[in-house]
Design a protein around this motif. Structure first.
Motif: not given
Length: 366
Positions: A221-233
């Protein structure tokens, strides 16, 4: 300048538990039901800075004053919040006053803790909150465009702002945050941005609230959120609010030992503040004397006179020059006297760009 961080998220994701942990005080309700936070809880928290303790040990001041961060725990938002659902858009106003948004997202499974959507899906939860923020911004843009449309019919000077606002409105209608608008720095848009205080124009820091088993490394779950954050900068911080709350009231030595037992180098508080400073481009300059040792927050890129104004407006208005020595030189040479003997104290003028860790004395005349 003060750093103000608004804590948002769906109901019952751990915002109040995190708030209690961050402030090391049990003064926000934390219960297993939605909307347990009715009024926004506010707390001022010192910024961790080990340099202050070192300087205090050398100078022996009457008091030591750290920079501070204000945390505001805002009631959980739900689908339709921008239209008054749940506790409604009353709480969106609290978000508008924040320098940054701390978006807490549940990243753990626990059948005993209710989730308003019935399942754990960080990306879906982020979309729910951010859609409400977009809709709230869109409402403001629609009202401003309508008003400017009427004004522009009689006054052509209003047309550039109208066109800029309509372009931004189209950008937001497409599901994009205000901060990513290509014409963000257009002078015609300056008034609208300043007065609108758009929610999606703010810096966002995502917080993955994990369970104790995932404190030291991301779960799925945290990995999915981190990927989303990185995509948004955007920055993303992993914490376990429950573990952080267990540390409330511990001494610094006890906290370090507690963190070490989980294989963590820094607390959630430290990680969040450091991420906030990085995301907002903030830093600290230092002052040291017999009365106080103190850290002052400024924005990277500021010149010496503007930083002087952080202490007092008279300092900026009557700025003459700044006497500056780096923290490293000050400590390595045992204080100001030896630094002056070695020529390490610099005379800097109005064009000097302040750096993190600068120790400074401002000379002024009003």
């Amino acid at each position: 300048m003060a750093l103000n961080i608004g804590i948002v998220g769906l109901p019952n994701v751990g915002k109040s538990t995190l708030f209690n942990a961050l402030t090391r005080a049990q003064n926000a309700k934390a219960e297993n039901f939605p909307f347990c936070t009715i009024e926004p809880n506010t707390a001022v928290v010192p910024v961790p800075d080990e340099r202050l303790a070192v300087l205090s040990g050398m100078v022996h001041p009457q008091q030591t004053i750290p920079a501070t961060v204000e945390f505001v725990d805002i009631a959980g938002l739900v689908k339709g919040a921008s239209k008054g659902e749940g506790l409604g858009n009353k709480f969106l106003a609290n978000v508008r006053d924040a320098s940054a948004i701390l978006h807490v997202v549940r990243c753990f499974e626990n059948a005993d803790i209710v989730h308003v959507e019935g399942s754990i899906d960080p990306v879906r939860d982020v979309d729910t909150i951010e859609t409400e923020l977009l809709l709230a911004d869109l409402e403001i843009l629609e009202a401003r465009a309508a008003r400017l449309g009427k004004v522009a019919k009689a006054d052509p000077k209003a047309r550039p702002e109208l066109e800029a606002v309509e372009a931004l409105k189209a950008h937001v209608e497409a599901g994009n945050p205000v901060r990513t608008f290509a014409g963000h720095d257009d002078d015609a848009l300056a008034a609208a941005l300043r007065e609108g205080r758009f929610l999606t124009d703010k810096t966002i820091i995502y917080v993955a609230n994990v369970d104790e088993q995932s404190v030291s490394s991301d779960n799925e779950f945290a990995a999915a959120l981190r990927a989303r954050a990185e995509a948004r900068g955007c920055e993303c911080v992993r914490i376990c609010a429950a573990v952080e709350q267990d540390m409330a009231g511990l001494s610094d030595d006890e906290r370090r030992e507690f963190l070490s037992s989980y294989g963590i180098a820094e607390s959630g508080l430290d990680a969040i503040i450091h991420s906030g400073y990085k995301a907002l481009g903030l830093a600290s300059f230092l002052t040291a004397g017999p009365k106080e040792v103190r850290a002052w927050t400024f924005r990277r890129g500021w010149k010496a006179p503007k930083c002087a104004g952080v202490i007092h407006s008279d300092f900026e208005r009557g700025f003459i020059r700044a006497q500056v020595v780096s923290y490293g030189d000050f400590v390595a040479n045992g204080g100001e006297k030896r630094c002056r003997e070695l020529g390490l104290v610099r005379e800097e003028g109005k064009d000097y760009e302040m750096r993190d860790g600068d120790m400074v004395e401002f000379l002024f005349n009003v």
